[in-house]
Write a protein that holds these residues in place. Structure first.
Motif, mmCIF file in Angstrom:
data_model
loop_
_atom_site.group_PDB
_atom_site.id
_atom_site.type_symbol
_atom_site.label_atom_id
_atom_site.label_comp_id
_atom_site.label_asym_id
_atom_site.label_seq_id
_atom_site.Cartn_x
_atom_site.Cartn_y
_atom_site.Cartn_z
ATOM 1 N N GLN A 45 0.828 -1.207 0.000
ATOM 2 C CA GLN A 45 0.000 0.000 0.000
ATOM 3 C C GLN A 45 0.865 1.260 0.000
ATOM 4 N N GLU A 46 1.912 1.275 0.795
ATOM 5 C CA GLU A 46 2.804 2.436 0.845
ATOM 6 C C GLU A 46 3.573 2.594 -0.468
ATOM 7 N N GLU A 47 4.108 1.505 -0.976
ATOM 8 C CA GLU A 47 4.852 1.532 -2.237
ATOM 9 C C GLU A 47 3.954 1.991 -3.385
ATOM 10 N N TYR A 48 2.787 1.397 -3.516
ATOM 11 C CA TYR A 48 1.889 1.728 -4.629
ATOM 12 C C TYR A 48 1.335 3.139 -4.500
ATOM 13 N N GLY A 49 1.051 3.560 -3.266
ATOM 14 C CA GLY A 49 0.577 4.926 -3.054
ATOM 15 C C GLY A 49 1.614 5.948 -3.487
ATOM 16 N N LEU A 50 2.874 5.698 -3.146
ATOM 17 C CA LEU A 50 3.954 6.585 -3.587
ATOM 18 C C LEU A 50 4.083 6.574 -5.105
ATOM 19 N N ARG A 51 3.948 5.403 -5.705
ATOM 20 C CA ARG A 51 4.029 5.310 -7.165
ATOM 21 C C ARG A 51 2.919 6.121 -7.834
ATOM 22 N N CYS A 52 1.708 6.046 -7.286
ATOM 23 C CA CYS A 52 0.589 6.821 -7.851
ATOM 24 C C CYS A 52 0.866 8.318 -7.741
ATOM 25 N N LEU A 53 1.335 8.755 -6.583
ATOM 26 C CA LEU A 53 1.658 10.172 -6.406
ATOM 27 C C LEU A 53 2.791 10.601 -7.330
ATOM 28 N N LEU A 54 3.790 9.769 -7.471
ATOM 29 C CA LEU A 54 4.922 10.085 -8.345
ATOM 30 C C LEU A 54 4.462 10.187 -9.800
ATOM 31 N N ARG A 55 3.563 9.320 -10.194
ATOM 32 C CA ARG A 55 3.005 9.376 -11.555
ATOM 33 C C ARG A 55 2.308 10.710 -11.773
ATOM 34 N N MET A 56 1.534 11.129 -10.793
ATOM 35 C CA MET A 56 0.823 12.403 -10.900
ATOM 36 C C MET A 56 1.809 13.566 -10.938
ATOM 37 N N ALA A 57 2.823 13.519 -10.082
ATOM 38 C CA ALA A 57 3.812 14.600 -10.032
ATOM 39 C C ALA A 57 4.590 14.697 -11.342
ATOM 40 N N SER A 58 4.843 13.559 -11.974
ATOM 41 C CA SER A 58 5.599 13.571 -13.231
ATOM 42 C C SER A 58 4.824 14.250 -14.353
ATOM 43 N N ARG A 59 3.526 14.337 -14.205
ATOM 44 C CA ARG A 59 2.680 15.012 -15.199
ATOM 45 C C ARG A 59 2.541 16.500 -14.913
ATOM 46 N N GLY A 60 2.987 16.943 -13.744
ATOM 47 C CA GLY A 60 2.891 18.348 -13.371
ATOM 48 C C GLY A 60 1.891 18.544 -12.254
ATOM 49 N N ASP A 61 2.075 19.620 -11.512
ATOM 50 C CA ASP A 61 1.234 19.881 -10.342
ATOM 51 C C ASP A 61 -0.235 20.079 -10.694
ATOM 52 N N GLU A 62 -0.518 20.550 -11.880
ATOM 53 C CA GLU A 62 -1.898 20.846 -12.257
ATOM 54 C C GLU A 62 -2.551 19.754 -13.104
ATOM 55 N N ALA A 63 -1.763 18.759 -13.548
ATOM 56 C CA ALA A 63 -2.289 17.715 -14.436
ATOM 57 C C ALA A 63 -3.291 16.834 -13.702
ATOM 58 N N SER A 64 -4.275 16.382 -14.435
ATOM 59 C CA SER A 64 -5.315 15.531 -13.887
ATOM 60 C C SER A 64 -5.208 14.144 -14.510
ATOM 61 N N LEU A 65 -5.306 13.132 -13.669
ATOM 62 C CA LEU A 65 -5.290 11.750 -14.131
ATOM 63 C C LEU A 65 -6.473 11.007 -13.536
ATOM 64 N N SER A 66 -7.079 10.156 -14.337
ATOM 65 C CA SER A 66 -8.187 9.339 -13.846
ATOM 66 C C SER A 66 -7.649 8.058 -13.219
ATOM 67 N N ILE A 67 -8.482 7.385 -12.476
ATOM 68 C CA ILE A 67 -8.087 6.114 -11.871
ATOM 69 C C ILE A 67 -7.676 5.103 -12.935
ATOM 70 N N PRO A 68 -8.445 4.930 -14.028
ATOM 71 C CA PRO A 68 -8.002 3.988 -15.060
ATOM 72 C C PRO A 68 -6.661 4.376 -15.701
ATOM 73 N N GLU A 69 -6.400 5.671 -15.855
ATOM 74 C CA GLU A 69 -5.117 6.103 -16.420
ATOM 75 C C GLU A 69 -3.959 5.747 -15.481
ATOM 76 N N ILE A 70 -4.141 5.996 -14.209
ATOM 77 C CA ILE A 70 -3.109 5.661 -13.230
ATOM 78 C C ILE A 70 -2.931 4.146 -13.180
ATOM 79 N N SER A 71 -4.043 3.439 -13.206
ATOM 80 C CA SER A 71 -4.012 1.981 -13.164
ATOM 81 C C SER A 71 -3.194 1.407 -14.319
ATOM 82 N N ARG A 72 -3.461 1.882 -15.532
ATOM 83 C CA ARG A 72 -2.709 1.404 -16.705
ATOM 84 C C ARG A 72 -1.237 1.784 -16.616
ATOM 85 N N ALA A 73 -0.956 3.015 -16.254
ATOM 86 C CA ALA A 73 0.425 3.505 -16.225
ATOM 87 C C ALA A 73 1.273 2.788 -15.168
ATOM 88 N N GLU A 74 0.669 2.414 -14.070
ATOM 89 C CA GLU A 74 1.407 1.788 -12.976
ATOM 90 C C GLU A 74 1.205 0.274 -12.901
#
Length: 167
Positions: free
Chosen positions: A6-35
């Motif tokens: 849970q900690e590892e995957y949560g960090l990965r999700c946040l890192l994915r979002m941060a890599s897109r920029g502070d204002e970028a929006s990602l959906s759950i399916p997008e995060i799911s596919r990317a990670e």
């Protein structure tokens, strides 16, 4: 010691979002596919991260999740604590007391001192590394951590005590 999934995957999700920029929006399916994580697992993680104030959600077709604050203001220690708690919290010894209600080493426990020192070291590192810091390459991150190693991991007073114990 291990971080939980849970900690590892949560960090990965946040890192994915941060890599897109502070204002970028990602959906759950997008995060799911990317990670390469299941949609239900990502949904659970995003709910926890939203409740902890790290992400915010927007409903609708153009909706998704965005970081609630800039990546440079999100400290890893805070994220890990919200996803799984402290490695060695105040009740750590209570949970591992054996068959008794109280640990047999309770009145004078050298292990408790070790757990407290380790928790302090973890906090010194994790509360000084941000999500933005993790956007570096692996080599740059190693250099970053090595440059801070002496002050974050082993400050002088602890090093002096450790040296006196060894001698």
């Amino acid at each position: 010691m291990k971080l939980s999934a849970q900690e590892e995957y949560g960090l990965r999700c946040l890192l994915r979002m941060a890599s897109r920029g502070d204002e970028a929006s990602l959906s759950i399916p997008e995060i799911s596919r990317a990670e390469a994580l299941s949609v239900p697992n990502v949904a659970k993680l995003m709910r926890l991260l939203r409740m902890a104030g790290f992400v915010k959600s927007v409903r609708g077709q153009a909706g998704g999740y965005t970081l609630a604050k800039p990546a440079k203001q999100i400290y890893l220690g805070d994220v890990l604590e919200s996803l799984g708690g402290k490695l060695f919290g105040a009740k750590f010894c209570v949970r591992h007391s054996g068959l008794n209600l109280v640990c047999v080493h309770n009145p004078d426990c050298s292990l408790r001192s070790l757990w407290i020192a380790l928790q302090a070291m973890f906090e010194r590192v994790l509360l000084n590394v941000t999500l933005a810091d993790l956007l570096q390459s692996e080599g740059s991150m190693q250099d970053f951590l090595e440059s801070r190693n002496r002050t974050l991991i082993m400050p002088e007073p602890v090093m002096d005590k450790a040296a006196s114990i060894v001698s």
